[in-house]
Each structure stands twice: as C-alpha cells, then as structure tokens.
Scaffold this active site. Structure first.
Site, PDB file in Angstrom:
ATOM      1  N   ARG A 117     -10.993   2.281  11.986  1.00  0.00           N
ATOM      2  CA  ARG A 117     -12.181   2.089  11.140  1.00  0.00           C
ATOM      3  C   ARG A 117     -12.486   0.599  11.049  1.00  0.00           C
ATOM      4  O   ARG A 117     -11.580  -0.198  10.780  1.00  0.00           O
ATOM      5  CB  ARG A 117     -11.879   2.638   9.740  1.00  0.00           C
ATOM      6  CG  ARG A 117     -13.092   3.209   9.014  1.00  0.00           C
ATOM      7  CD  ARG A 117     -12.772   3.397   7.547  1.00  0.00           C
ATOM      8  NE  ARG A 117     -12.729   2.104   6.904  1.00  0.00           N
ATOM      9  CZ  ARG A 117     -11.779   1.708   6.054  1.00  0.00           C
ATOM     10  NH1 ARG A 117     -10.789   2.488   5.717  1.00  0.00           N
ATOM     11  NH2 ARG A 117     -11.844   0.504   5.518  1.00  0.00           N
ATOM     12  N   GLU A 136       0.810  -1.224   0.000  1.00  0.00           N
ATOM     13  CA  GLU A 136       0.000   0.000   0.000  1.00  0.00           C
ATOM     14  C   GLU A 136       0.845   1.276   0.000  1.00  0.00           C
ATOM     15  O   GLU A 136       0.366   2.349   0.384  1.00  0.00           O
ATOM     16  CB  GLU A 136      -0.943  -0.022   1.211  1.00  0.00           C
ATOM     17  CG  GLU A 136      -1.991  -1.117   1.101  1.00  0.00           C
ATOM     18  CD  GLU A 136      -2.695  -1.388   2.411  1.00  0.00           C
ATOM     19  OE1 GLU A 136      -3.750  -0.809   2.645  1.00  0.00           O
ATOM     20  OE2 GLU A 136      -2.178  -2.193   3.202  1.00  0.00           O
ATOM     21  N   TYR A 167      -9.655   2.972  -4.780  1.00  0.00           N
ATOM     22  CA  TYR A 167      -8.790   4.119  -5.059  1.00  0.00           C
ATOM     23  C   TYR A 167      -9.043   4.828  -6.381  1.00  0.00           C
ATOM     24  O   TYR A 167      -8.472   5.885  -6.622  1.00  0.00           O
ATOM     25  CB  TYR A 167      -7.310   3.703  -4.947  1.00  0.00           C
ATOM     26  CG  TYR A 167      -7.010   3.123  -3.587  1.00  0.00           C
ATOM     27  CD1 TYR A 167      -7.172   3.904  -2.444  1.00  0.00           C
ATOM     28  CD2 TYR A 167      -6.627   1.799  -3.422  1.00  0.00           C
ATOM     29  CE1 TYR A 167      -6.935   3.380  -1.181  1.00  0.00           C
ATOM     30  CE2 TYR A 167      -6.392   1.264  -2.163  1.00  0.00           C
ATOM     31  CZ  TYR A 167      -6.541   2.065  -1.055  1.00  0.00           C
ATOM     32  OH  TYR A 167      -6.313   1.550   0.193  1.00  0.00           O
ATOM     33  N   GLU A 216     -13.003  -6.754   9.715  1.00  0.00           N
ATOM     34  CA  GLU A 216     -11.657  -6.372  10.179  1.00  0.00           C
ATOM     35  C   GLU A 216     -11.677  -4.963  10.711  1.00  0.00           C
ATOM     36  O   GLU A 216     -12.611  -4.202  10.468  1.00  0.00           O
ATOM     37  CB  GLU A 216     -10.651  -6.450   9.014  1.00  0.00           C
ATOM     38  CG  GLU A 216     -11.011  -5.497   7.883  1.00  0.00           C
ATOM     39  CD  GLU A 216      -9.814  -4.880   7.171  1.00  0.00           C
ATOM     40  OE1 GLU A 216      -8.668  -5.123   7.550  1.00  0.00           O
ATOM     41  OE2 GLU A 216     -10.066  -4.116   6.225  1.00  0.00           O
ATOM     42  N   SER A 272      -6.097  -3.538   1.681  1.00  0.00           N
ATOM     43  CA  SER A 272      -6.454  -2.970   0.383  1.00  0.00           C
ATOM     44  C   SER A 272      -6.928  -4.017  -0.609  1.00  0.00           C
ATOM     45  O   SER A 272      -6.790  -3.845  -1.817  1.00  0.00           O
ATOM     46  CB  SER A 272      -5.289  -2.175  -0.223  1.00  0.00           C
ATOM     47  OG  SER A 272      -5.164  -0.956   0.459  1.00  0.00           O
ATOM     48  N   ASP A 280     -14.698  -2.615   9.373  1.00  0.00           N
ATOM     49  CA  ASP A 280     -15.410  -3.019   8.156  1.00  0.00           C
ATOM     50  C   ASP A 280     -16.389  -4.159   8.438  1.00  0.00           C
ATOM     51  O   ASP A 280     -16.059  -5.105   9.154  1.00  0.00           O
ATOM     52  CB  ASP A 280     -14.409  -3.517   7.092  1.00  0.00           C
ATOM     53  CG  ASP A 280     -13.504  -2.409   6.581  1.00  0.00           C
ATOM     54  OD1 ASP A 280     -13.826  -1.226   6.775  1.00  0.00           O
ATOM     55  OD2 ASP A 280     -12.465  -2.743   5.966  1.00  0.00           O
ATOM     56  N   ASN A 315      -9.178  -1.444  10.854  1.00  0.00           N
ATOM     57  CA  ASN A 315      -8.003  -0.794  10.262  1.00  0.00           C
ATOM     58  C   ASN A 315      -7.480   0.215  11.266  1.00  0.00           C
ATOM     59  O   ASN A 315      -8.172   1.175  11.589  1.00  0.00           O
ATOM     60  CB  ASN A 315      -8.409  -0.080   8.975  1.00  0.00           C
ATOM     61  CG  ASN A 315      -9.036  -1.036   7.979  1.00  0.00           C
ATOM     62  OD1 ASN A 315      -8.348  -1.807   7.329  1.00  0.00           O
ATOM     63  ND2 ASN A 315     -10.365  -1.029   7.892  1.00  0.00           N
ATOM     64  N   GLY A 317      -6.913   4.911   5.633  1.00  0.00           N
ATOM     65  CA  GLY A 317      -6.508   5.897   4.619  1.00  0.00           C
ATOM     66  C   GLY A 317      -6.896   7.307   5.016  1.00  0.00           C
ATOM     67  O   GLY A 317      -7.930   7.526   5.642  1.00  0.00           O
TER      68      GLY A 317
HETATM   69  N1  LIG Z   1     -16.063 -12.888   3.984  1.00  0.00           N
HETATM   70  C1  LIG Z   1     -16.365 -11.964   3.087  1.00  0.00           C
HETATM   71  N2  LIG Z   1     -17.597 -11.924   2.521  1.00  0.00           N
HETATM   72  C2  LIG Z   1     -17.900 -10.985   1.602  1.00  0.00           C
HETATM   73  N3  LIG Z   1     -17.045 -10.039   1.173  1.00  0.00           N
HETATM   74  C3  LIG Z   1     -15.802 -10.029   1.683  1.00  0.00           C
HETATM   75  C4  LIG Z   1     -15.398 -10.976   2.667  1.00  0.00           C
HETATM   76  N4  LIG Z   1     -14.110 -10.721   2.985  1.00  0.00           N
HETATM   77  C5  LIG Z   1     -13.734  -9.662   2.247  1.00  0.00           C
HETATM   78  N5  LIG Z   1     -14.728  -9.231   1.462  1.00  0.00           N
HETATM   79  C6  LIG Z   1     -14.669  -8.113   0.493  1.00  0.00           C
HETATM   80  O1  LIG Z   1     -13.298  -7.766   0.315  1.00  0.00           O
HETATM   81  C7  LIG Z   1     -13.010  -6.466   0.850  1.00  0.00           C
HETATM   82  C8  LIG Z   1     -11.675  -6.468   1.581  1.00  0.00           C
HETATM   83  O2  LIG Z   1     -11.705  -7.375   2.646  1.00  0.00           O
HETATM   84  P1  LIG Z   1     -11.206  -7.004   4.118  1.00  0.00           P
HETATM   85  O3  LIG Z   1     -11.375  -8.222   4.958  1.00  0.00           O
HETATM   86  O4  LIG Z   1     -11.871  -5.761   4.608  1.00  0.00           O
HETATM   87  O5  LIG Z   1      -9.639  -6.794   3.930  1.00  0.00           O
HETATM   88  P2  LIG Z   1      -8.744  -5.545   3.447  1.00  0.00           P
HETATM   89  O6  LIG Z   1      -9.632  -4.323   3.376  1.00  0.00           O
HETATM   90  O7  LIG Z   1      -7.720  -5.444   4.540  1.00  0.00           O
HETATM   91  O8  LIG Z   1      -8.161  -5.967   2.161  1.00  0.00           O
HETATM   92  C9  LIG Z   1     -14.191  -6.146   1.745  1.00  0.00           C
HETATM   93  O9  LIG Z   1     -14.341  -4.761   1.879  1.00  0.00           O
HETATM   94  C10 LIG Z   1     -15.328  -6.852   1.010  1.00  0.00           C
HETATM   95  O10 LIG Z   1     -15.728  -6.122  -0.137  1.00  0.00           O
HETATM   96 MG   LIG Z   2     -11.142  -3.731   4.681  1.00  0.00          MG
END
Ligand SMILES: Nc1ncnc2c1ncn2[C@@H]1O[C@H](COP(=O)(O)OP(=O)(O)O)[C@@H](O)[C@H]1O
Ligand SMILES: [Mg+2]
Length: 301
Positions: free
Chosen positions: A248, A15, A209, A263, A143, A250, A265, A269
C-alpha cells in the site's frame, strides 16, 4: 498444496497491538477458507519459533514494523524454505527505510517531498530549517509513531529526540498541505484509491486505529486522470522496489492536485477495517477472498 497456515504475530515493534489484531482477522478468514491454522507468537528471540514454523505449509506474517516488516523475518523464512505473504527480503528492507524508498522513487522521477536524513541525533539538532512547518519522523517504523509536525526552530530539538527513540535515522521532511490518499496494489493490479480524512491534522495513531477518528472515502472523489496517475505511480514504486504479493502506498495530494509520494507499506494492516480490505471491498472483494488472493499472489514469487 497448502493445508496448514501459520499466522505469525506478536513481535516487539511499536505496532505489536495492531499485529495481534490483524492476526485475529487473518486467522478467522483462513479458517473459513478451509485451512488449518496455527497462531505463532514471537516474543523475544525469533529463533525460538523455528520448530513451530517448520510444521506449516505457508506463513502469513501478521507483523507490522520492526523485524516483521524489515526483511529479517522474511530472511528466516527464506532460509527455512517456507513460503510467506508479501515482499521478500530486499523489498521489505527498502520499504521499511523511508529515505531509501524516497531516494529510489525520486531517481525514477516520482515526486516526493524534499527531505534530509541524519544518522546522528546531535548533528540533526544543529540543523536549521529554511522554512516551517516541517515534519520530523523516524526513517523506519510506522503508524505515525515518533512523528512530529514542527512549527518553529524552538520545537525542533524535542521532535528530533522523539523520532530518535524509534530509529537512529531521523528524517526531516518538507510538509505538504493537502489531501491524504492511499493506494492498494495486489499482484500487478491497483485497487480503488482511498481518501482519508483524519479528525487530527495528521493521520496519527489515534486516527488510524480508533473508530470514528477518520472518515474514509473509497473510491476517492478525484478526476479519473488523477486516479490513474496516482495508481500508476503506486504500481511503479511497487515494481521499482521489487515488491511482491501486495502493498500500500501513501500520498499527499497538494492544493494544485500534485500527488506527493510519502512511503510504501509492505505489510499493511489487515484487520477487517484496515485500508487494504476497504479498498478491496470497493472492488467487490470481500475480506476472505482478499486473503486468498494474497496467498495466491504470494505463492507466485
Ligand atoms: N511530509 C508530510 N507532509 C504532510 N503530512 C505528512 C508528511 N509526512 C507524514 N505526514 C502525515 O503523517 C502520516 C504518517 O506518515 P508516513 O510517512 O505515512 O509514515 P507512517 O505511516 O509509516 O507513520 C501521513 O499519513 C500523513 O498524515
Ligand atoms: Mg503511512
């Protein structure tokens, strides 16, 4: 009193580019707030920047992913006795490792999709999933880099190989279909929930982004009970992990309106169009005031 702020950016995580962008926005805000600033770029060994760090009164870490977000840089700054934005070593390390964050969240009754974690790529390749689709992602880093949506067993090995490029710990997680929500916490205060509507199936790198690749609704259109619920869970996670300053969280909100925590953060950002500034703006907090609030909150730890 803080006179000079060092903005720490660069680094070698996936990132890096976003870190540099955040740095520009933070630097401009700090200058407008009346602080002297210095951009400190990490290239390679972070120890080389120690002489630059000791010159400043506060470090604003503008690094996402890798050593900037996982507690390593936080430890360096602690050892130099320099205050910095956001969480300390422990929360940064826990927050970076999605599986540990989820484990803790679940132990406090917070709903998070079922998952498995593999430390060994060959072990993970042998895994036979009960149902598809599933999500495969590196347990650390962010990301949406290295993340795959897997529809069948035949595509599984490739997804594992991709995730393994970014982190030795590979996470296989149940896929939750639904709406994408994110919640900002600053201090002990939660801010308006954002619904993200990405143009792709996932909120992937491009949707995160590139302009126009996602729509953002803030405050998210949710029943107020649900808004409160998601905000309360976010603050709980923030405190369970012992985060400080700001963060933040998610979520995916499934079809039955159940929020599933994905997760947290710890260094989200910070470009002018990033999610935390969007949420602050919905609470009438302009970007410069947000940066000042983060500095104030971070000085409390
Ligand atoms: N178990 C899940 N079910 C549905 N969508 C997911 C899942 N895990 C990740 N995503 C999708 O992928 C994106 C990134 O996953 P995330 O776990 O937030 O990791 P990062 O943001 O650190 O890459 C999420 O914002 C969502 O759009
Ligand atoms: Mg995320």
């Amino acid at each position: 009193m803080i006179k000079k702020i060092g903005i720490l950016t660069g680094g070698d995580s996936a990132e890096r580019e976003i870190s540099l962008k955040s740095c520009e926005a933070i630097k401009k805000a700090c200058n407008e707030l009346g602080y002297a600033t210095k951009r400190i770029i990490i290239d390679g060994n972070a120890q080389k920047i120690t002489p630059e760090l000791v010159e400043v009164d506060f470090v604003f870490i503008s690094l996402h992913g890798g050593n900037g977000e996982n507690g390593v840089i936080q430890g360096l700054l602690d050892s130099l006795n320099i205050p910095y934005n956001g969480s300390g070593v422990l929360a940064s390390s826990l927050g970076m490792e999605k599986s540990l964050t989820k484990q803790l969240a679940r132990s406090f009754g917070i709903q998070t999709p079922d998952w498995k974690i593999f430390e060994d790529i060959n072990e993970s390749k042998k895994y036979i999933a009960n149902e598809f689709p599933i999500v495969v992602k590196p347990s650390a880093d962010g990301s949406t880099i290295g993340l795959s949506f897997v529809r069948n067993q035949a595509d599984f090995a490739e997804a594992v190989e991709l995730a393994d490029k970014y982190d030795g710990n590979i996470m296989v997680e149940n896929y939750i279909e639904g709406r994408e929500l994110t919640v900002t916490i600053i201090g002990q205060q939660v801010y308006p929930v954002i619904e993200i509507i990405p143009k792709h199936k996932f909120y992937d790198y491009e949707c995160k982004y590139e302009k126009g690749m996602s729509d953002y609704i803030c405050p998210a259109e949710l029943p107020s009970m649900l808004t409160n619920k998601v905000q309360n869970i976010s603050l709980d996670i923030f405190n369970i992990l012992q985060c400080s300053g700001y963060a933040r969280a998610d979520f995916i909100l499934d079809k039955k309106n159940n929020p599933w925590f994905l997760e947290i953060n710890t260094l989200p950002g910070m470009t002018a169009t990033s999610l935390v500034p969007k949420s602050a703006m919905a609470a009438d907090i302009p970007f410069n005031d947000l940066i000042q609030m983060i500095i104030n909150e971070s000085m409390k730890k």
